[in-house]
Design a protein around this motif. Structure first.
Motif, PDB file in Angstrom:
ATOM      1  N   UNK A   1      65.830 -16.490 -48.985  1.00  0.00           N
ATOM      2  CA  UNK A   1      66.656 -16.218 -47.797  1.00  0.00           C
ATOM      3  C   UNK A   1      67.768 -15.215 -48.096  1.00  0.00           C
ATOM      4  N   UNK A   2      68.230 -14.575 -47.060  1.00  0.00           N
ATOM      5  CA  UNK A   2      69.373 -13.666 -47.167  1.00  0.00           C
ATOM      6  C   UNK A   2      70.609 -14.505 -47.503  1.00  0.00           C
ATOM      7  N   UNK A   3      71.256 -14.263 -48.627  1.00  0.00           N
ATOM      8  CA  UNK A   3      72.418 -15.089 -49.001  1.00  0.00           C
ATOM      9  C   UNK A   3      73.568 -15.005 -48.005  1.00  0.00           C
ATOM     10  N   UNK A   4      73.551 -13.997 -47.139  1.00  0.00           N
ATOM     11  CA  UNK A   4      74.635 -13.847 -46.163  1.00  0.00           C
ATOM     12  C   UNK A   4      74.445 -14.727 -44.927  1.00  0.00           C
ATOM     13  N   UNK A   5      73.269 -15.354 -44.786  1.00  0.00           N
ATOM     14  CA  UNK A   5      73.011 -16.140 -43.583  1.00  0.00           C
ATOM     15  C   UNK A   5      72.810 -17.628 -43.874  1.00  0.00           C
ATOM     16  N   UNK A   6      72.957 -18.038 -45.129  1.00  0.00           N
ATOM     17  CA  UNK A   6      72.837 -19.461 -45.469  1.00  0.00           C
ATOM     18  C   UNK A   6      74.182 -19.959 -45.979  1.00  0.00           C
ATOM     19  N   UNK A   7      74.496 -21.239 -45.750  1.00  0.00           N
ATOM     20  CA  UNK A   7      75.835 -21.751 -46.063  1.00  0.00           C
ATOM     21  C   UNK A   7      76.059 -22.128 -47.522  1.00  0.00           C
TER      22      UNK A   7
END
Length: 294
Positions: free
Chosen positions: A122-128
């Motif tokens: 996943x894109x690290x900018x969109x997961x918490x």
């Protein structure tokens, strides 16, 4: 934290004192006694039912049985043996939970994993949470799910003997069977898991294409991993192997030893709000009446 499945019980005398005080209605003694075992019961339960929420419910059911039956303990066996007999009998005979509703064979589980597409992380900018945490959650969820392919007795004995380090003697006492029978069921469970993982899992056999990072986004998309609600990667991780006794039995096959270590690397999970949870149980009218709590 003392492992109750260690061969020698370090605090047995102290524990028996707590039992006697609890039977006389000492609430503080009862809380202290249950806190020693609550997390261990929870870690058995979560490997039996997979979902931590269901494991919380199972653990509460077990603790209520322990409390309401405490007056029947007369010292005819070790308290550890008496307590975990209640726990194991409960998890062997309880109603089926959500993740047990469909009997899952190893072949079907392998098909489900293979049917999960290999995707980029996943894109690290969109997961918490950080990406390595999501990969760890995927690994733990997948290997926890493998345990559901064992029948209940195999699953329980593998949890006690291979993961939590109970010796054949201790495991046999708790399950009221011979050490040889305990050893045979444990060996069968180990073989079944090893056979599956050796043919499926890249963690055990590097020639297998299945890799946790490749499956992480697919696990998220399929609802097996929720980045906002991690089940198997607590913020502060304490590994089972750090608390459980060393395995006292020999495992000749080095590859098989490796797959057992994957399960011992799982986090030792703590039930949430342990004190508040216990006090809700102890405030139950049935429990207070059974022990005449002060």
């Amino acid at each position: 934290m003392v492992n109750p499945f260690a061969e020698a019980i370090e605090n047995e005398v102290d524990e028996l004192d707590l039992v006697e005080r609890a039977k006389e209605g000492d609430r503080a003694a009862l809380e202290q006694l249950l806190l020693r075992h609550q997390a261990w019961v929870f870690n058995i339960a979560v490997r039996m039912v997979f979902q931590p929420q269901d494991a919380e419910e199972v653990t509460q059911e077990v603790l209520i049985k322990i409390v309401t039956r405490l007056s029947t303990f007369q010292g005819e066996c070790k308290f550890r043996t008496w307590l975990y007999r209640i726990a194991v009998n409960h998890v062997l005979n309880m109603r089926r939970r959500r993740c047990e509703e469909k009997t899952l064979a190893f072949a079907a589980y392998g098909d489900a994993i293979n049917g999960t597409p290999d995707l980029d992380l996943p894109d690290p900018n969109v997961v918490p949470v950080e990406i390595p945490i999501l990969v760890e959650e995927t690994k733990n969820a997948c290997t926890m799910g493998m345990l559901l392919c064992l029948d209940r007795k195999q699953r329980l004995i593998f949890t006690l003997g291979a993961i939590l380090g109970a010796s054949d003697t201790v495991g046999a006492e708790v399950l009221e069977m011979t050490p040889d029978n305990f050893r045979q069921i444990l060996a069968r469970a180990r073989r079944d898991l090893h056979s599956f993982m050796n043919n499926q899992c890249g963690l055990v056999n590097t020639s297998n294409p299945c890799r946790c990072p490749k499956k992480t986004r697919g696990f998220i998309q399929n609802g097996h991993v929720d980045p906002h609600n991690l089940m198997f990667v607590p913020r502060q991780v304490q590994r089972v192997r750090e608390l459980a006794a060393e395995a006292v039995r020999d495992i000749d096959d080095l590859v098989e030893r490796q797959h057992v270590e994957i399960f011992r690397e799982h986090p030792f999970l703590q039930p949430p709000d342990q004190i508040a949870w216990l006090r809700r149980i102890l405030d139950d009218g049935q429990v207070r009446a059974a022990l005449r709590l002060n």
